[in-house]
Design an enzyme around this catalytic site. Structure first.
Site, mmCIF file in Angstrom:
data_model
loop_
_atom_site.group_PDB
_atom_site.id
_atom_site.type_symbol
_atom_site.label_atom_id
_atom_site.label_comp_id
_atom_site.label_asym_id
_atom_site.label_seq_id
_atom_site.Cartn_x
_atom_site.Cartn_y
_atom_site.Cartn_z
ATOM 1 N N PRO A 102 44.544 35.093 45.989
ATOM 2 C CA PRO A 102 44.401 35.348 44.546
ATOM 3 C C PRO A 102 43.195 36.209 44.192
ATOM 4 O O PRO A 102 42.102 36.062 44.757
ATOM 5 C CB PRO A 102 44.270 33.936 43.965
ATOM 6 C CG PRO A 102 45.044 33.077 44.908
ATOM 7 C CD PRO A 102 44.785 33.665 46.274
ATOM 8 N N CYS A 103 43.421 37.097 43.214
ATOM 9 C CA CYS A 103 42.399 38.067 42.816
ATOM 10 C C CYS A 103 41.462 37.599 41.700
ATOM 11 O O CYS A 103 40.325 38.076 41.630
ATOM 12 C CB CYS A 103 43.072 39.367 42.362
ATOM 13 S SG CYS A 103 44.078 40.155 43.628
#
Length: 446
Positions: A102-103
């Protein structure tokens, strides 16, 4: 049959998956939490992507031969849940461990919470390297991870990999350097066992021709007889801003924040949503009414040749998010090919004198890590090769506080610092991450 295999986590709709398959990897496993993205993966992984998907005559949905036999390749759920998969079961069997974790923990558009964000899985993924013992690691994330805020985080990652016998390489890659008509910087970590690391080279981007939005989308814009498609392509003679797939926490599908929408306007694209189909013969001139992009067009900008060969499941908004959040397949393929070349030990080996030690992402972190006693700011400055200004040093220590436990005491009446443990989630049963996810349905985690 491929000679090389891959275990991929946080696989999404399979942008990285497709690129790695084209590079020559075969999936042992792909793990994803999103319900619809899992359907996409199960429909595509392992299929011959040179041929269009066969359609089920009753439902019209694309299917592939052998899908029932290959469904066990895709696991559905939280990647850190041992009931979904157990990394230990893959120990010493994996050529490449890969993922697009996840960013939001590192996003410049967000709060850059790093280890304080319950979605941070980067450190967890690196920790699994010591369990799986793959020959190589590939993790990609947003440009924010390359910023000074995360210098100690990056150094911690390199140090942990070095302790496990790997040499790590960080690089900011631009999708537009790989023929993808988009401003999409991705910060990529590649690590290899010391036996293979001297043979790794980043891809040579000089072989990829540049392309514009107009060039790659002209045929799709003209597909329903829009008479101004050619003129529109001339107007859209530039690369696109970064496609923003967004998360389930925020509204429907559009092409990004205000600055991105302004850039799309210059390309004669309405960025306020995603269209169901290309403009038809009655659609007016783009100066009067700019067209919106379809999911197929967004995929083309992301580097898919055609969604006929990799159909995306779900409704339009879900399809857009899956495609918009993907790692561009051409970039994944190029990096994957270089990893395979290293695993084959192609070319000349380079001298690599303790590379992880030679690259100092955060000298303050390094000084505190090596210290045997609490250090004041003045003591830290004396140990730095290039001393910082007081304000800069204070900022670095403040950054360290966000990702590490820092004990502050007094030495000679001055604050003194001792570097403690890393705050990141690596699988601890008592970590705050579990509380954050408690009571949430799987589809609410983004």
């Amino acid at each position: 049959m491929s000679m090389f295999n891959v275990v991929e986590i946080c696989a999404g709709a399979g942008g990285q998956s497709l690129g790695l398959e084209r590079a020559g990897f075969e999936h042992l496993l792909a793990v994803e939490i999103d319900d619809t993205a899992v359907q996409t993966l199960r429909n595509n992984l392992g299929r011959d992507n040179a041929e269009p998907a066969r359609q089920d005559l009753e439902t019209g949905n694309p299917v592939k031969e052998g899908v029932q036999e290959r469904k066990d390749v895709v696991r559905h759920g939280d990647v850190a849940d041992r009931q979904v998969w157990d990394p230990a079961e893959y120990a010493d069997q994996v050529d490449l461990f890969a993922g697009g974790v996840p960013c939001p923990p590192f996003s410049i558009a967000g709060k850059q919470l790093g280890t304080s964000d319950e979605r941070d899985l980067f450190a967890w993924a690196v920790h699994q390297v010591g369990i799986i013992k793959p020959k190589a690691l590939l993790l990609e994330n947003v440009r924010g991870l390359s910023m000074p805020r995360f210098a100690a985080y990056r150094q911690h990652v390199l140090d942990e990999l070095a302790e496990q016998g790997y040499v790590g390489f960080w690089k900011l890659l631009q999708a537009s350097d790989f023929g993808v008509p988009q401003l999409r910087p991705r910060f990529v970590l590649v690590a290899l066992q010391q036996e293979y690391a001297p043979y790794f080279r980043w891809p040579d981007t000089s072989q990829y021709p540049s392309s514009s939005v107009g060039e790659v989308l002209k045929d799709l814009m003209a597909s329903r007889g829009w008479p101004f498609a050619d003129k529109w392509a001339e107007q859209a003679n530039a690369i696109a801003p970064t496609i923003v797939g967004g998360s389930k926490k925020h509204g429907g599908a559009d092409l990004g924040p205000t600055r991105a929408k302004q850039a799309w306007k210059k390309l004669a694209v309405d960025a306020m949503g995603v269209a169901n189909e290309a403009p038809g013969p009655d659609w007016p001139h783009f100066n009067i009414k700019p067209p919106k992009l379809t999911v197929e067009m967004v995929a083309r900008i992301q580097g898919w040749d055609s969604l006929e060969n990799w159909p995306i499941q779900g409704r339009k908004t879900s399809q857009y998010r899956q495609v918009g959040n993907a790692f561009p397949p051409p970039v994944a393929e190029a990096v994957g090919r270089r990893i395979i070349a290293a695993l084959r030990k192609e070319g000349e080996a380079e001298d690599m004198p303790e590379l992880a030690e030679a690259v100092d992402h955060d000298p303050v972190y390094r000084v505190l890590k090596q210290a045997e006693k609490p250090l004041t700011s003045a003591a830290i400055q004396k140990l730095l090769k290039e001393p910082y200004g007081e304000e800069q040093l204070s900022r670095r220590i403040a950054y360290l506080h966000r990702d590490f436990s820092i004990e502050t005491t007094e030495v000679g009446g001055k604050p003194a610092y001792t570097l403690g443990g890393f705050r990141g989630f690596i699988g601890q049963e008592d970590h705050e991450r579990h509380k954050s996810f408690e009571g949430k349905a799987r589809g609410q985690i983004s």
